[in-house]
Design an enzyme around this catalytic site. Structure first.
Site, PDB file in Angstrom:
ATOM      1  N   CYS A  28       0.844  -1.190   0.000  1.00 23.23           N
ATOM      2  CA  CYS A  28       0.000   0.000   0.000  1.00 23.23           C
ATOM      3  C   CYS A  28       0.884   1.246   0.000  1.00 23.23           C
ATOM      4  O   CYS A  28       1.680   1.448   0.931  1.00 23.23           O
ATOM      5  CB  CYS A  28      -0.918  -0.007   1.210  1.00 23.23           C
ATOM      6  SG  CYS A  28      -1.903   1.498   1.376  1.00 23.23           S
ATOM      7  N   CYS A  60      -7.488   3.458  -2.131  1.00 17.06           N
ATOM      8  CA  CYS A  60      -7.270   2.392  -1.151  1.00 17.06           C
ATOM      9  C   CYS A  60      -7.551   1.025  -1.768  1.00 17.06           C
ATOM     10  O   CYS A  60      -8.586   0.809  -2.416  1.00 17.06           O
ATOM     11  CB  CYS A  60      -8.167   2.613   0.064  1.00 17.06           C
ATOM     12  SG  CYS A  60      -8.066   1.298   1.311  1.00 17.06           S
ATOM     13  N   CYS A  99     -17.018 -10.998  17.677  1.00 18.04           N
ATOM     14  CA  CYS A  99     -15.931 -10.211  17.094  1.00 18.04           C
ATOM     15  C   CYS A  99     -14.906  -9.820  18.154  1.00 18.04           C
ATOM     16  O   CYS A  99     -14.038  -8.981  17.911  1.00 18.04           O
ATOM     17  CB  CYS A  99     -16.477  -8.960  16.401  1.00 18.04           C
ATOM     18  SG  CYS A  99     -17.357  -7.836  17.495  1.00 18.04           S
ATOM     19  N   GLU A 101     -34.032  -7.977  17.308  1.00 12.80           N
ATOM     20  CA  GLU A 101     -33.025  -6.980  16.941  1.00 12.80           C
ATOM     21  C   GLU A 101     -33.506  -5.604  17.376  1.00 12.80           C
ATOM     22  O   GLU A 101     -34.678  -5.263  17.213  1.00 12.80           O
ATOM     23  CB  GLU A 101     -32.782  -7.009  15.436  1.00 12.80           C
ATOM     24  CG  GLU A 101     -32.044  -5.834  14.847  1.00 12.80           C
ATOM     25  CD  GLU A 101     -30.647  -5.670  15.418  1.00 12.80           C
ATOM     26  OE1 GLU A 101     -30.258  -4.514  15.674  1.00 12.80           O
ATOM     27  OE2 GLU A 101     -29.959  -6.684  15.614  1.00 12.80           O
ATOM     28  N   GLN A 105     -21.927  -7.329   7.654  1.00 11.03           N
ATOM     29  CA  GLN A 105     -20.497  -7.578   7.659  1.00 11.03           C
ATOM     30  C   GLN A 105     -19.851  -6.954   6.416  1.00 11.03           C
ATOM     31  O   GLN A 105     -20.428  -6.956   5.334  1.00 11.03           O
ATOM     32  CB  GLN A 105     -20.215  -9.083   7.662  1.00 11.03           C
ATOM     33  CG  GLN A 105     -20.772  -9.816   8.871  1.00 11.03           C
ATOM     34  CD  GLN A 105     -19.939  -9.598  10.124  1.00 11.03           C
ATOM     35  OE1 GLN A 105     -18.991  -8.817  10.131  1.00 11.03           O
ATOM     36  NE2 GLN A 105     -20.318 -10.259  11.198  1.00 11.03           N
ATOM     37  N   ASN A 123     -25.091 -13.002  18.265  1.00  6.71           N
ATOM     38  CA  ASN A 123     -24.032 -12.314  17.519  1.00  6.71           C
ATOM     39  C   ASN A 123     -23.942 -10.897  18.064  1.00  6.71           C
ATOM     40  O   ASN A 123     -24.313  -9.931  17.400  1.00  6.71           O
ATOM     41  CB  ASN A 123     -24.362 -12.317  16.027  1.00  6.71           C
ATOM     42  CG  ASN A 123     -23.262 -11.671  15.192  1.00  6.71           C
ATOM     43  OD1 ASN A 123     -22.108 -11.621  15.594  1.00  6.71           O
ATOM     44  ND2 ASN A 123     -23.624 -11.165  14.030  1.00  6.71           N
ATOM     45  N   CYS A 167      -1.482   6.757   6.070  1.00 13.09           N
ATOM     46  CA  CYS A 167      -2.539   5.977   6.733  1.00 13.09           C
ATOM     47  C   CYS A 167      -1.899   4.776   7.407  1.00 13.09           C
ATOM     48  O   CYS A 167      -1.115   4.045   6.781  1.00 13.09           O
ATOM     49  CB  CYS A 167      -3.581   5.526   5.710  1.00 13.09           C
ATOM     50  SG  CYS A 167      -4.880   4.462   6.415  1.00 13.09           S
TER      51      CYS A 167
END
Length: 400
Positions: free
Chosen positions: A3, A88, A344, A263, A212, A317, A11
């Site tokens: 990159c 990017c 996560c 939810e 996601q 989740n 960055c």
């Protein structure tokens, strides 16, 4: 992955840039295994699910800086000045091609970027989501309604220049703080959702719906939960933190007779309902699905009687903080024979598993949603000890 932005020091978001991808994947897998050793010593670890190491992101969250007619799209530096990252390499190729054109359209329209240091201006962020179909949802996060009429008048021209953009919205975030978006969403196009197909299942994303950021790895994650569901054959699945219904719909397709999703985001619930209706049209033999708006951690609203069948599964989740002690206690007393936990944050996952002594972790797997970073997603299948013992007893009794 190489990159130029990282090499130039512009960055540093990809903290693992330069580390060979195989090493990144092995290190994440090892960290997850070591963290769960104490609470899940007998768990069987499946091979980690890898990602491509670049061009994997389906969503771009771009901070807008610079000046009117010469905007930057990317991040802000330490002095709150815009750093342009329109090239990017993390984004999927269609997004890589779109972002520079989108920045050009913003310049042509004359939208005024928000100056964080001076606290003036209008356009704060561009949030761009790509579907596997090639269609795009574009959300412009503004400080106020000042540019709304201008955007409405230029909508046809914008879509002519960016024909892949099928959904355009304005999100209002008036406060001067590090928050990506606000509560008010104004849809400018006739379309208000983005179709995200996963094989036989299509999820419909509304603007405020979480999804996601790695489509291929998300598909693998849903398939893993679906495979476990087929093996367990639960009559009832309760999907907490169900989002737009990814896990719920895959469980229904796997044969669960009844699936209930909960939810907190009403927009996500509406997305899930649309997806469920589409799935029923294509596959009328799937089980009954229902989605409710509510806080998954508000255990007072959850009825344990829902899980009274011989085989039942709860899917969780949660955000990084995990499910916490109240929901863990509810699960302990729920009677659910199985829990599928997608996390996560392996540290909060370990804390939560320690609060579920009635369950034993059977299988676990790392899914690498975020190459070039230490972030991870790990999914674990839990089985209630009493159910496991009774299953083994019945199996032994059938032996000749």
């Amino acid at each position: 992955m190489q990159c130029d932005y990282f090499d130039a020091g512009r960055c540093r978001s990809c903290a693992l840039m330069g580390v060979p991808y195989a090493v990144q994947l092995a290190d994440k897998d090892d960290r997850c295994r070591r963290t769960l050793t104490t609470v899940a010593p007998d768990v069987s670890w499946l091979e980690p699910f890898p990602s491509v190491e670049s061009a994997f992101r389906n969503k771009a969250k771009l901070v807008v800086g610079g000046d009117t007619g010469a905007v930057t799209v990317g991040i802000l530096d330490a002095e709150a000045r815009g750093v342009d990252l329109r090239g990017c390499g993390l984004y999927e190729p269609p997004l890589q091609r779109l972002i520079p054109r989108l920045a050009g359209v913003v310049d042509e329209i004359g939208l005024e970027p928000y100056d964080v240091a001076a606290r003036r201006g209008e356009l704060k962020h561009l949030i761009v989501t790509l579907s596997p179909t090639g269609e795009v949802m574009l959300r412009l996060v503004l400080r106020s309604r000042r540019h709304l009429a201008l955007l409405e008048s230029r909508l046809v021209a914008l879509q002519a220049r960016l024909p892949e953009v099928s959904v355009v919205t304005v999100n209002l975030q008036p406060e001067h703080k590090a928050v990506l978006e606000g509560d008010t969403e104004i849809v400018l196009t006739d379309r208000n959702d983005l179709a995200m197909p996963f094989g036989d299942i299509t999820l419909f994303l509304r603007p405020n719906s979480f999804f996601q950021t790695n489509t291929a790895v998300a598909a693998g994650l849903y398939r893993q939960a679906q495979d476990w569901t087929r093996a367990i054959e639960p009559a009832m699945v309760l999907d907490l933190y169900c989002g737009v219904g990814g896990f719920a719909l895959h469980c229904a397709q796997a044969g669960a007779l009844v699936v209930l999703g909960v939810e907190v985001s009403l927009e996500a619930v509406r997305s899930a309902e649309t997806s469920a209706s589409r799935l029923r049209l294509d596959h009328p033999d799937v089980g009954r699905m229902e989605f409710r708006a509510g806080d998954a951690t508000d255990v007072g609203t959850l009825d344990r009687g829902l899980l009274g069948s011989e085989r039942s599964m709860v899917v969780v989740n949660p955000p990084r903080r995990g499910i916490g002690p109240d929901l863990a206690a509810w699960l302990e007393g729920s009677g659910a024979t199985h829990v599928t936990y997608s996390s996560c944050n392996v540290d909060s996952l370990a804390r939560d598993l320690a609060m579920l002594p009635s369950y034993r972790a059977r299988e676990a797997r790392l899914f690498d949603m975020f190459p070039q970073t230490s972030h991870h997603e790990v999914i674990v299948l839990l089985e209630r000890e009493t159910h496991s013992a009774s299953t083994q007893s019945r199996s032994a009794a059938r032996q000749p």
